[in-house]
Design a protein around this motif. Structure first.
Motif, short mmCIF file in Angstrom:
data_model
loop_
_atom_site.label_atom_id
_atom_site.label_comp_id
_atom_site.label_asym_id
_atom_site.label_seq_id
_atom_site.Cartn_x
_atom_site.Cartn_y
_atom_site.Cartn_z
N GLU A 42 0.47 -0.99 0.53
CA GLU A 42 0.09 0.11 0.41
C GLU A 42 0.75 1.38 0.17
O GLU A 42 2.02 0.94 -0.04
CB GLU A 42 -0.63 -0.09 1.42
CG GLU A 42 -1.68 -1.42 1.36
CD GLU A 42 -2.83 -1.12 0.49
OE1 GLU A 42 -3.48 -0.02 0.00
OE2 GLU A 42 -3.51 -2.36 -0.24
N HIS A 43 0.29 2.02 -0.61
CA HIS A 43 0.99 3.96 -0.52
C HIS A 43 0.54 4.44 0.92
O HIS A 43 1.85 5.83 1.17
CB HIS A 43 0.27 4.64 -1.31
CG HIS A 43 1.20 4.36 -2.43
ND1 HIS A 43 3.10 3.94 -2.66
CD2 HIS A 43 1.00 3.17 -3.52
CE1 HIS A 43 3.10 3.13 -3.72
NE2 HIS A 43 1.96 2.55 -4.27
N GLU A 44 -0.23 4.21 1.65
CA GLU A 44 -0.98 4.76 3.06
C GLU A 44 -1.04 3.60 3.86
O GLU A 44 -1.92 2.70 3.79
CB GLU A 44 -1.42 5.67 2.74
CG GLU A 44 -2.23 6.57 4.20
CD GLU A 44 -3.09 7.77 3.77
OE1 GLU A 44 -3.70 8.08 3.70
OE2 GLU A 44 -3.10 7.51 1.86
N ILE A 45 -0.65 4.18 5.29
CA ILE A 45 -0.64 3.14 6.37
C ILE A 45 -1.65 4.39 7.82
O ILE A 45 -1.05 5.98 7.54
CB ILE A 45 -0.01 1.85 7.06
CG1 ILE A 45 1.03 3.05 7.46
CG2 ILE A 45 0.34 1.14 6.01
CD1 ILE A 45 2.22 2.46 7.80
N GLY A 46 -2.21 4.03 8.27
CA GLY A 46 -3.26 4.32 9.47
C GLY A 46 -2.25 4.36 11.11
O GLY A 46 -1.96 3.01 10.15
N ILE A 47 -1.80 5.24 11.85
CA ILE A 47 -1.13 5.02 13.05
C ILE A 47 -2.19 5.44 14.03
O ILE A 47 -2.47 6.60 13.89
CB ILE A 47 -0.36 5.19 12.95
CG1 ILE A 47 0.83 4.79 11.71
CG2 ILE A 47 0.79 4.89 13.99
CD1 ILE A 47 2.66 6.12 12.09
N GLU A 48 -3.03 4.96 15.33
CA GLU A 48 -3.50 4.88 16.21
C GLU A 48 -2.25 5.72 17.47
O GLU A 48 -1.42 4.83 17.76
CB GLU A 48 -4.59 4.26 16.56
CG GLU A 48 -4.94 4.83 17.50
CD GLU A 48 -5.12 4.69 19.01
OE1 GLU A 48 -5.43 5.51 20.05
OE2 GLU A 48 -4.24 3.70 19.07
N THR A 59 5.81 8.92 -1.01
CA THR A 59 5.29 9.92 -2.07
C THR A 59 5.27 9.13 -3.31
O THR A 59 5.90 8.31 -3.43
CB THR A 59 5.66 11.37 -1.32
OG1 THR A 59 7.39 10.90 -1.52
CG2 THR A 59 5.45 12.21 -0.41
N ARG A 60 5.27 10.29 -4.63
CA ARG A 60 5.99 9.78 -5.99
C ARG A 60 7.17 9.25 -5.63
O ARG A 60 7.17 8.76 -6.73
CB ARG A 60 5.10 10.67 -6.34
CG ARG A 60 3.29 10.69 -7.29
CD ARG A 60 3.26 11.22 -7.91
NE ARG A 60 1.49 11.37 -7.72
CZ ARG A 60 1.19 12.68 -8.12
NH1 ARG A 60 1.42 13.46 -8.62
NH2 ARG A 60 -0.60 12.47 -8.14
N GLN A 61 7.77 10.01 -4.87
CA GLN A 61 9.17 10.26 -4.90
C GLN A 61 9.88 9.09 -3.85
O GLN A 61 11.23 9.41 -3.91
CB GLN A 61 9.92 11.62 -4.74
CG GLN A 61 9.74 12.76 -5.43
CD GLN A 61 8.12 12.97 -5.53
OE1 GLN A 61 6.93 13.31 -3.98
NE2 GLN A 61 7.60 13.50 -6.76
N GLY A 62 9.23 8.90 -3.17
CA GLY A 62 9.73 7.06 -2.73
C GLY A 62 10.05 7.77 -1.65
O GLY A 62 10.57 6.84 -0.63
N LYS A 63 9.14 9.23 -0.55
CA LYS A 63 9.43 9.66 0.76
C LYS A 63 8.53 9.33 1.74
O LYS A 63 7.20 9.14 0.72
CB LYS A 63 10.07 11.26 0.05
CG LYS A 63 11.33 11.57 0.41
CD LYS A 63 11.18 13.06 -0.25
CE LYS A 63 12.47 13.60 -1.28
NZ LYS A 63 12.93 14.75 -0.93
#
Length: 68
Positions: A42-48, A59-63
């Motif tokens: 995935e490209h995004e995760i949630g952290i509680e 990001t698209r640049q891999g950051k």
């Protein structure tokens, strides 16, 4: 493959045995996880954290960007 060396940025200050005020830097161990392990494709995760939701994104640049 994770090439990050966790000892590069965390140190404990330790007084040298001699009577001078010289201090030695002793690396501390830091638990390190691969971003591949965290994101699992995935490209995004949630952290509680303390009841608040944070989003960690690649990001698209891999950051990485962390937003609240």
């Amino acid at each position: 493959m994770n090439t990050h060396n966790p000892n590069d940025f965390r140190y404990r200050v330790h007084r040298s045995d001699d009577a001078s005020t010289r201090f030695d830097r002793i690396p501390l161990a830091v638990r390190t996880l691969s971003s591949n392990t965290l994101f699992q494709g995935e490209h995004e995760i949630g952290i509680e954290h303390h009841g608040a939701l944070y989003r960690l994104k690649i990001t698209r640049q891999g950051k990485l960007i962390l937003n609240k």
